[in-house]
Design a protein around this motif. Structure first.
Motif, PDB file in Angstrom:
ATOM      1  N   GLY A  10       0.838  -1.194   0.000  1.00  0.00           N
ATOM      2  CA  GLY A  10       0.000   0.000   0.000  1.00  0.00           C
ATOM      3  C   GLY A  10       0.874   1.245   0.000  1.00  0.00           C
ATOM      4  N   THR A  11       0.295   2.359   0.439  1.00  0.00           N
ATOM      5  CA  THR A  11       1.047   3.611   0.539  1.00  0.00           C
ATOM      6  C   THR A  11       1.714   3.638   1.904  1.00  0.00           C
ATOM      7  N   ILE A  12       3.042   3.646   1.915  1.00  0.00           N
ATOM      8  CA  ILE A  12       3.794   3.458   3.164  1.00  0.00           C
ATOM      9  C   ILE A  12       4.465   4.772   3.579  1.00  0.00           C
ATOM     10  N   CYS A  13       4.276   5.148   4.849  1.00  0.00           N
ATOM     11  CA  CYS A  13       4.906   6.368   5.380  1.00  0.00           C
ATOM     12  C   CYS A  13       5.768   5.989   6.580  1.00  0.00           C
ATOM     13  N   SER A  14       6.945   6.569   6.680  1.00  0.00           N
ATOM     14  CA  SER A  14       7.807   6.281   7.831  1.00  0.00           C
ATOM     15  C   SER A  14       8.844   7.392   7.970  1.00  0.00           C
ATOM     16  N   SER A  15       9.207   7.736   9.193  1.00  0.00           N
ATOM     17  CA  SER A  15      10.162   8.820   9.431  1.00  0.00           C
ATOM     18  C   SER A  15      11.593   8.313   9.393  1.00  0.00           C
ATOM     19  N   GLY A  16      12.481   9.159   8.886  1.00  0.00           N
ATOM     20  CA  GLY A  16      13.914   8.867   8.949  1.00  0.00           C
ATOM     21  C   GLY A  16      14.480   9.389  10.269  1.00  0.00           C
ATOM     22  N   ALA A  17      15.771   9.169  10.487  1.00  0.00           N
ATOM     23  CA  ALA A  17      16.407   9.595  11.734  1.00  0.00           C
ATOM     24  C   ALA A  17      16.366  11.112  11.895  1.00  0.00           C
ATOM     25  N   ASP A  18      16.292  11.825  10.782  1.00  0.00           N
ATOM     26  CA  ASP A  18      16.369  13.281  10.794  1.00  0.00           C
ATOM     27  C   ASP A  18      14.983  13.934  10.842  1.00  0.00           C
ATOM     28  N   CYS A  19      13.952  13.213  11.246  1.00  0.00           N
ATOM     29  CA  CYS A  19      12.560  13.718  11.295  1.00  0.00           C
ATOM     30  C   CYS A  19      11.908  13.756   9.916  1.00  0.00           C
ATOM     31  N   ARG A  20      12.710  13.568   8.859  1.00  0.00           N
ATOM     32  CA  ARG A  20      12.136  13.618   7.511  1.00  0.00           C
ATOM     33  C   ARG A  20      11.182  12.465   7.280  1.00  0.00           C
ATOM     34  N   LEU A  21      10.043  12.782   6.696  1.00  0.00           N
ATOM     35  CA  LEU A  21       9.064  11.744   6.383  1.00  0.00           C
ATOM     36  C   LEU A  21       9.382  11.144   5.023  1.00  0.00           C
ATOM     37  N   ARG A  22       9.358   9.817   4.938  1.00  0.00           N
ATOM     38  CA  ARG A  22       9.505   9.160   3.639  1.00  0.00           C
ATOM     39  C   ARG A  22       8.180   8.538   3.266  1.00  0.00           C
ATOM     40  N   VAL A  23       7.788   8.684   2.012  1.00  0.00           N
ATOM     41  CA  VAL A  23       6.512   8.128   1.557  1.00  0.00           C
ATOM     42  C   VAL A  23       6.739   7.316   0.292  1.00  0.00           C
ATOM     43  N   TRP A  24       6.252   6.088   0.275  1.00  0.00           N
ATOM     44  CA  TRP A  24       6.263   5.230  -0.918  1.00  0.00           C
ATOM     45  C   TRP A  24       4.809   5.094  -1.372  1.00  0.00           C
ATOM     46  N   GLU A  25       4.502   5.533  -2.576  1.00  0.00           N
ATOM     47  CA  GLU A  25       3.085   5.565  -3.003  1.00  0.00           C
ATOM     48  C   GLU A  25       2.488   4.167  -3.155  1.00  0.00           C
ATOM     49  N   ASP A  26       3.309   3.231  -3.633  1.00  0.00           N
ATOM     50  CA  ASP A  26       2.833   1.846  -3.748  1.00  0.00           C
ATOM     51  C   ASP A  26       4.036   0.942  -3.549  1.00  0.00           C
ATOM     52  N   ALA A  27       4.123   0.344  -2.361  1.00  0.00           N
ATOM     53  CA  ALA A  27       5.309  -0.464  -2.063  1.00  0.00           C
ATOM     54  C   ALA A  27       4.945  -1.608  -1.129  1.00  0.00           C
ATOM     55  N   PHE A  28       5.922  -2.474  -0.885  1.00  0.00           N
ATOM     56  CA  PHE A  28       5.734  -3.655  -0.044  1.00  0.00           C
ATOM     57  C   PHE A  28       6.519  -3.473   1.256  1.00  0.00           C
ATOM     58  N   LEU A  29       5.856  -3.720   2.370  1.00  0.00           N
ATOM     59  CA  LEU A  29       6.519  -3.721   3.680  1.00  0.00           C
ATOM     60  C   LEU A  29       6.559  -5.177   4.132  1.00  0.00           C
ATOM     61  N   VAL A  30       7.764  -5.692   4.308  1.00  0.00           N
ATOM     62  CA  VAL A  30       7.890  -7.128   4.607  1.00  0.00           C
ATOM     63  C   VAL A  30       8.204  -7.343   6.082  1.00  0.00           C
TER      64      VAL A  30
END
Ligand code: GUN
Ligand code: FE
Length: 425
Positions: A10-30
């Motif tokens: 699905g659409t995956i959101c997760s923060s990096g160490a630097d507070c930056r948000l990363r977003v993958w529009e369509d990806a797999f989280l395993v």
């Protein structure tokens, strides 16, 4: 924990160490053995054929971490907010907490709390119970059965409260605390955290004993710090040898440092020396914006903590805070920081939504280890959120959908929840 790998798409959101948000529009989280194997645009060779839950059209987020919540106060959330801390404790919190002496009442109340916590965005929490050993163990048992992971504290208090909520002799308080610690060993995902309520509630003699228990068992510690101005004055009277409130814990070895992970709620009015000490000793702040507003405690200068290198997470502080939802805590943190910036201190820029989301995930997650992000090797704590019920004519990016979901939380639906790879629903 050995389990077969699986993936969420699905659409995956997760923060990096630097507070930056990363977003993958369509990806797999395993997920592999309770840990994240990573986020992938396409499933790598070694995961070909693993079961994939199709969450396209939904948001996949790291589970949120509530660094400060009072389980026994949940029944009166949203009630009685017209007082400041000390009056509120005496009129609302203490009379309710007294009831947990009765295990039937405790069961009814804690079942509701745990069911609602499971349905909330929280996957990890630092939880205050009451002084009562049987009710605290019952809460731990219910949480363990729910699949959540949490730290739970039997509260210690032996002064400055009605006798019905005091532990009596120091010897008895220590014996009860040991009994609770020994019985806590039966749980796998729910662990004990030492919980002196706050300095006004705990005598020096009991605080010294708790310091010894901390070292003996290597326990984490949670308490309250510099929440309210009258409280701080009171602590100065009770502990004149301390240069600031935090020293009244540190004197007894209960304020961070090697082998003593510590989280302190609030820190609305911490002086610079206190902040410096917290940064040095790795003490976490549980920032609880709703509670600080409801009890008119003030607005914590969170930007200053971040700049000083203090570790920060978010807390709901139910029932000083009225909502169990950390989505609310995220947007409250942003909104409060804007009011503080506009009205009292232009040197501290407001928090961004990305920073507040980071605090609710990675920031607080650090108290539990590698928790709060989808980095490879980190704990698989995940939420699947359906944001479609909040209708709009706009076409939104993944980042915009997360922003909107945090603000419009009530209209979105939590579809599933995982903690350390365990599916709760
Ligand atoms: N300080 C001591 N006890 C409490 C409590 O129950 N809630 C809050 N917000 N502050 C406290
Ligand atoms: Fe609290």
């Amino acid at each position: 924990m050995k389990t077969d790998p699986f993936a969420l798409r699905g659409t995956i959101c997760s923060s990096g160490a630097d507070c930056r948000l990363r977003v993958w529009e369509d990806a797999f989280l395993v997920c592999e053995d309770g840990r994240c194997a990573g986020v992938f645009e396409a499933l790598p060779e070694r995961f070909q054929g693993v079961p994939v839950e199709d969450c396209r059209g939904k948001l996949i987020l790291p589970g949120l971490v509530d660094l400060h919540v009072h389980a026994p106060q949940y029944p009166f959330r949203g009630l009685g907010m017209d007082e400041e801390l000390i009056a509120w404790l005496n009129r609302r919190a203490f009379p309710e907490e007294r009831k947990y002496q009765n295990l039937d009442y405790a069961r009814r109340a804690y079942e509701i709390f745990v069911e609602d916590l499971v349905r909330s965005p929280t996957t990890r929490a630092c939880i205050f119970a009451t002084i009562h050993t049987p009710a605290t163990l019952l809460l731990m048992e219910l949480l363990e059965a729910s699949g959540l992971s949490a730290l739970v504290g039997k509260v210690n208090m032996d002064r400055n409260a009605p006798v019905y909520l005091l532990e009596g002799e120091v010897r008895e308080a220590v014996a009860q605390t040991r009994l609770w610690l020994e019985k806590s060993a039966q749980f796998e995902h729910i662990r004990p955290i030492l919980t002196p309520r706050f300095v006004p509630s705990v005598s020096d003699a009991l605080m010294a004993e708790l310091g010894s228990l901390q070292r003996e068992y290597g326990l984490p510690v949670q308490s309250h710090l510099s929440e309210n101005l009258s409280e701080i004055e009171w602590v100065q009277e009770l502990s004149p040898e301390s240069n600031f409130y935090g020293e009244a814990y540190q004197r007894f070895g209960l304020f961070g440092g090697e082998g003593c992970p510590t989280v302190m709620a609030h820190c609305v009015h911490s002086p610079p020396a206190e902040l410096e000490r917290m940064a040095e000793r790795g003490v976490f702040v549980a920032h609880c914006p709703a509670s600080n507003t409801n009890l008119a405690s003030g607005i914590a200068p969170v930007r200053r903590y971040l700049e000083a290198g203090v570790r920060v997470g978010l807390g709901t502080d139910v029932a000083g805070g009225h909502s169990l939802s950390l989505f609310r805590a995220v947007t409250d943190a942003v909104q409060c920081s804007k009011l503080r910036w506009r009205l009292t201190d232009q040197s501290l820029t407001p928090l961004s939504l990305e920073e507040a989301f980071w605090m609710a995930t990675r920031g607080g997650g650090a108290f539990f280890g590698q928790v709060g992000s989808f980095e490879a090797g980190w704990s698989f704590d995940a939420l699947v959120l359906n944001d479609a019920p909040e209708r709009t004519t706009l076409t939104l990016t993944g980042r915009e959908r997360l922003e909107r979901a945090l603000y419009l939380a009530e209209g979105c639906r939590l579809v599933s929840k995982y903690v350390e790879g365990r599916k709760l629903f």
